[in-house]
Design an enzyme around this catalytic site. Structure first.
Site, PDB file in Angstrom:
ATOM      1  N   ASN A  10       0.852  -1.187   0.000  1.00  0.00           N
ATOM      2  CA  ASN A  10       0.000   0.000   0.000  1.00  0.00           C
ATOM      3  C   ASN A  10       0.895   1.247   0.000  1.00  0.00           C
ATOM      4  OD1 ASN A  10      -1.477   2.255   1.022  1.00  0.00           O
ATOM      5  ND2 ASN A  10      -3.033   0.888   1.867  1.00  0.00           N
ATOM      6  N   LYS A  13       0.225   3.896   2.857  1.00  0.00           N
ATOM      7  CA  LYS A  13       0.782   3.531   4.170  1.00  0.00           C
ATOM      8  C   LYS A  13       2.299   3.712   4.162  1.00  0.00           C
ATOM      9  CE  LYS A  13      -2.484  -0.140   5.573  1.00  0.00           C
ATOM     10  NZ  LYS A  13      -2.540  -1.550   5.985  1.00  0.00           N
ATOM     11  N   ASP A  70      -1.704  -3.209  10.235  1.00  0.00           N
ATOM     12  CA  ASP A  70      -3.080  -3.562   9.916  1.00  0.00           C
ATOM     13  C   ASP A  70      -3.952  -2.509  10.582  1.00  0.00           C
ATOM     14  OD1 ASP A  70      -4.503  -5.631   8.339  1.00  0.00           O
ATOM     15  OD2 ASP A  70      -5.724  -5.678  10.151  1.00  0.00           O
ATOM     16  N   GLY A 149      -8.428   6.028   1.299  1.00  0.00           N
ATOM     17  CA  GLY A 149      -9.451   5.242   1.999  1.00  0.00           C
ATOM     18  C   GLY A 149     -10.594   6.099   2.527  1.00  0.00           C
ATOM     19  N   LYS A 169      -2.078  15.317   9.355  1.00  0.00           N
ATOM     20  CA  LYS A 169      -2.670  13.983   9.536  1.00  0.00           C
ATOM     21  C   LYS A 169      -1.750  13.110  10.386  1.00  0.00           C
ATOM     22  CE  LYS A 169      -4.126   9.659   7.492  1.00  0.00           C
ATOM     23  NZ  LYS A 169      -4.392   8.788   6.349  1.00  0.00           N
ATOM     24  N   ARG A 175      -1.948   5.838  12.731  1.00  0.00           N
ATOM     25  CA  ARG A 175      -0.665   5.310  12.236  1.00  0.00           C
ATOM     26  C   ARG A 175       0.493   6.092  12.863  1.00  0.00           C
ATOM     27  NH1 ARG A 175      -2.341   5.145   7.663  1.00  0.00           N
ATOM     28  NH2 ARG A 175      -3.004   2.988   7.927  1.00  0.00           N
TER      29      ARG A 175
END
Ligand code: IMP
Length: 191
Positions: A10, A13, A70, A149, A169, A175
């Protein structure tokens, strides 16, 4: 600079992990760059199980320190759904529209939600997970162009995450919190 392989395909990420860990002195190598061409089946029922599955699968190939992420969106009024199934809730690009439709009759006060992230770390001697959360709510429309997302519908401090630049963010995000916790654990381990 310490190097760590990130078990992910991804790109979003990966970008965020690089932005968060580079200032802390950790260079993030993608699994592709490390030569690990795999996409293990995420058949765990928790974020932690799935993060460990991904980290171990890539560690078995590269045999050097690996992290995996995850993560997902847990909506209070939906009993925590889509949660661990966030990536499979709808085809990419349709997740926000589907969730907004599912929540169209839910009033403002019941729209609480949290982004959850578990990072797994595996290096052959140690394996552990760390968590990060970001509490907010689900908006009534998609807003903003940044992120990925569910970011355009996840409200935090009056704006959606897609309206924030990545620096903002990363300060607030699940994260960011989990990766800063990882850094603390790795610092302790090195003492
Ligand atoms: P997985 O961790 O690969 O199972 O996928 C997690 C899914 O949760 C992603 O595909 C996104 O839909 C969602 N998700 C996780 N983190 C974020 C985020 O930071 N912003 C928006 N959506 C996210």
């Amino acid at each position: 600079m310490n190097k760590i392989v990130f078990a992910t395909n991804n790109e979003n990420k990966l970008r965020e992990a690089r932005e968060i860990l580079a200032p802390l002195g950790i260079e993030v190598i993608s699994q592709r760059e490390a030569g690990a061409d795999c996409e293990p089946e995420e058949n765990g029922v928790t974020f932690a199980e799935n993060a460990m599955i991904k980290a171990k699968a890539v560690y078995d190939i590269v045999k050097c320190p690996v992290i995996a992420d995850d993560s997902g969106l847990c909506v209070d009024v939906l009993g925590g759904r889509p949660g661990v199934y966030s990536a499979r809730y709808a085809p990419k690009g349709e997740e926000c529209g589907k969730l907004l439709a599912e929540m169209q009759d839910v009033p403002e006060e019941n729209r609480g939600a949290a982004f959850e992230c578990v990072i797994a770390y595996v290096d052959g001697e140690n394996e552990f997970t760390v968590n990060g959360s970001c509490h907010g709510s689900i908006g009534f429309e998609e807003r903003g162009k940044n992120g990925f997302g569910y970011d355009p519908i996840f409200m935090c401090g009056g704006r959606t995450m897609a309206e924030m630049d990545s620096e903002e963010k990363n300060k607030l995000s699940h994260r960011g919190a989990a990766l800063r916790e990882l850094f603390k654990r790795l610092e302790k381990k090195g003492e």
